[in-house]
Scaffold this active site. Structure first.
Site, short mmCIF file in Angstrom:
data_model
loop_
_atom_site.label_atom_id
_atom_site.label_comp_id
_atom_site.label_asym_id
_atom_site.label_seq_id
_atom_site.Cartn_x
_atom_site.Cartn_y
_atom_site.Cartn_z
N ASP A 197 -4.87 4.94 -15.80
CA ASP A 197 -5.89 4.14 -15.12
C ASP A 197 -5.32 3.56 -13.83
O ASP A 197 -4.57 2.57 -13.85
CB ASP A 197 -6.32 3.02 -16.10
CG ASP A 197 -7.43 2.15 -15.56
OD1 ASP A 197 -7.64 2.13 -14.34
OD2 ASP A 197 -8.08 1.47 -16.37
N LYS A 232 0.86 -1.20 0.00
CA LYS A 232 0.00 0.00 0.00
C LYS A 232 0.89 1.25 0.00
O LYS A 232 0.63 2.23 -0.69
CB LYS A 232 -0.93 -0.03 1.22
CG LYS A 232 -2.00 1.05 1.23
CD LYS A 232 -1.56 2.38 1.81
CE LYS A 232 -2.68 3.39 1.82
NZ LYS A 232 -2.25 4.72 2.28
N HIS A 256 3.64 12.58 9.83
CA HIS A 256 2.23 12.83 9.53
C HIS A 256 1.68 13.99 10.35
O HIS A 256 0.73 14.64 9.96
CB HIS A 256 1.39 11.59 9.88
CG HIS A 256 1.28 10.60 8.77
ND1 HIS A 256 0.48 10.82 7.68
CD2 HIS A 256 1.85 9.39 8.58
CE1 HIS A 256 0.58 9.78 6.87
NE2 HIS A 256 1.41 8.91 7.38
C1 MEV Z 1 0.56 4.79 4.89
O1 MEV Z 1 -0.22 5.39 3.90
C2 MEV Z 1 1.57 3.85 4.28
C3 MEV Z 1 2.40 3.04 5.27
O2 MEV Z 1 1.54 2.31 6.15
C4 MEV Z 1 3.27 2.09 4.47
C5 MEV Z 1 4.04 1.09 5.31
O3 MEV Z 1 3.62 0.77 6.42
O4 MEV Z 1 5.06 0.60 4.78
C6 MEV Z 1 3.23 3.93 6.15
#
Ligand code: MEV
Length: 423
Positions: free
Chosen positions: A273, A257, A371
């Site tokens: 896409d 992700k 963050h």
């Molecule tokens: C957050 O958008 C993405 C992370 O969770 C990826 C990861 O844990 O490697 C920080």
């Protein structure tokens, strides 16, 4: 040109656009295209039942060197910290020479599913017997693609057992050149279906592209010098974090992700896409039967971290929104890419960089610190803070590590009282 624009993050958005435009040698028309964005009229021609626009921030990641070239990376994302993390990771990769990429070329598969066949293995050979005719038939559907050096390059046939009987699945292997290729390969697959029915005596149902683009792989690697990234302990921490993603699908999903945070942002910014690339990435991650990480990390002889990625990246420069969406057109110019293959390799490099940045944060100070400040600003805005108050309230909440709408309201009240001389 340099992608290392000092103080870029401190500029106002319009100044950043000018600075990026100057480095990428793009003109006023492209700058205007970003400022104007997509019009309702243009949107109404792109999809059905348009009622408005859903906007996503477009940022530019700095510091990237890819195959020896300085590249600024346009990224469309709603997630705080993604663009900062990519820029940071790219800065750390510079000392090791930046990202080096390769690819397999822009080759896609289309599938033609023939069913109701009593002798599937013989049907398979019959299709292969007619391979040259079938390839010619498919190529006749797209003479322009063939003229540009693309077109059908091969035909493979698989017999797949299923609960509903054997299926004979023909794969058209198509070099799509600068197109993502869905339109081209779907048209070819549809054209071949009646002939496949004739050859096999079966009934064809599906005729469609496969998004598991395992013949359209983009690869990138980079050396992250130990002293650049916080020392040997951080290198070891990243190796351990990456290893968990190799052996545990729960971690692999989050790890990938993070890769897609970068990948999807560039895919979207260039009008490609996102779902096709995501489907390709996740299915490739599970290609040997178990879902795994798309990246690998190792320690080289000098004790530095070496990261690499290999994943399908099915993107195009012609067709789709890339040539229609004004912001996507400028994003492609900023990237300075000449082919869809160039774009796919840059996207792989961004994916690796994004993953490295996340792992480094996780293996050292944790992800929340990065963050925190943007999150705090969002919360301050939600609490009703305006202008300078946003920064002040956000900074206080981040310092206190207490970020909530309630705390923002309290702080605003305190600050307002102070301003009125009540305390
Ligand atoms: C957050 O958008 C993405 C992370 O969770 C990826 C990861 O844990 O490697 C920080």
């Amino acid at each position: 040109m340099t992608s290392r624009i000092s103080g870029f993050y401190r500029l106002a958005p319009s100044e950043r656009l000018l600075a990026a435009a100057e480095q990428a040698s793009i003109g006023k028309e492209e700058i205007d295209q970003v400022e104007r964005g997509l019009s309702l009229d243009q949107a109404d021609k792109m999809v059905e039942n348009v009622v408005g626009m859903f906007q996503v921030p477009l940022g530019v990641a700095t510091n990237f060197v890819i195959d020896g070239r300085e590249v600024l990376i346009p990224m469309a994302t709603e997630e705080p910290s993604v663009i900062a993390a990519a820029s940071n990771g790219a800065r750390m990769a510079r000392e090791g020479g930046g990202f080096v990429t390769t690819s397999t070329g822009p080759v896609m598969r289309a599938q033609i599913q023939a069913t109701g066949i009593v002798d599937p293995y013989s049907a398979r050979q019959a299709i292969l017997h007619h391979k040259d005719d079938l390839m010619k038939m498919a190529n006749d559907k797209d003479p322009m693609l063939v003229r540009f050096g693309g077109g059908v390059k091969d035909i493979e046939v698989q017999v797949i057992d299923s609960r509903l009987g054997p299926m004979v699945v023909t794969h058209l292997i198509v070099d799509c050149r600068d197109a993502m290729g869905a339109n081209a390969v779907n048209t070819m697959a549809e054209a071949l279906a009646p002939r496949i029915e004739q050859i096999t005596g079966g009934r064809v149902y599906l005729r469609i592209i496969s998004n598991l683009a395992d013949l359209r792989l983009a690869r990138a690697r980079a050396v992250f010098k130990a002293e650049e990234i916080g020392g040997h302990e951080v290198v070891d921490g990243i190796l351990l974090a990456a290893e968990l993603a190799q052996v545990d699908p729960y971690r692999a999903a989050t790890h990938n992700k993070g890769i897609m945070n970068g990948v999807t942002a560039v895919v979207l910014a260039t009008g490609n896409d996102t779902r096709a690339v995501e489907a390709g990435a996740h299915s490739y991650a599970a290609i040997d039967g178990r879902y795994k990480s798309l990246t690998r990390y190792e320690k080289n002889r000098d004790g530095d971290l070496v990261g690499s990625i290999e994943m399908p990246v099915a993107v195009g420069l012609v067709g789709g929104a890339t040539r229609v969406h004004p912001v996507a057109k400028t994003a492609v110019k900023i990237l300075g890419v000449k082919s869809a293959d160039d774009l796919s390799r840059i996207i792989a490099a961004v994916g690796l960089c994004q993953n490295f940045a996340a792992l480094r944060a996780l293996a050292s100070e944790g992800i929340q610190r990065g963050h925190m400040s943007l999150h705090a600003k969002n919360v301050a805005v939600q609490a009703g803070a305006k202008c300078d108050m946003i920064e002040i309230v956000a900074a206080r909440m981040a310092a206190e590590r207490r970020i909530s709408v309630d705390r923002a309201v309290e702080l605003m009240a305190e600050l307002n009282d102070k301003a009125k001389g009540n305390t």
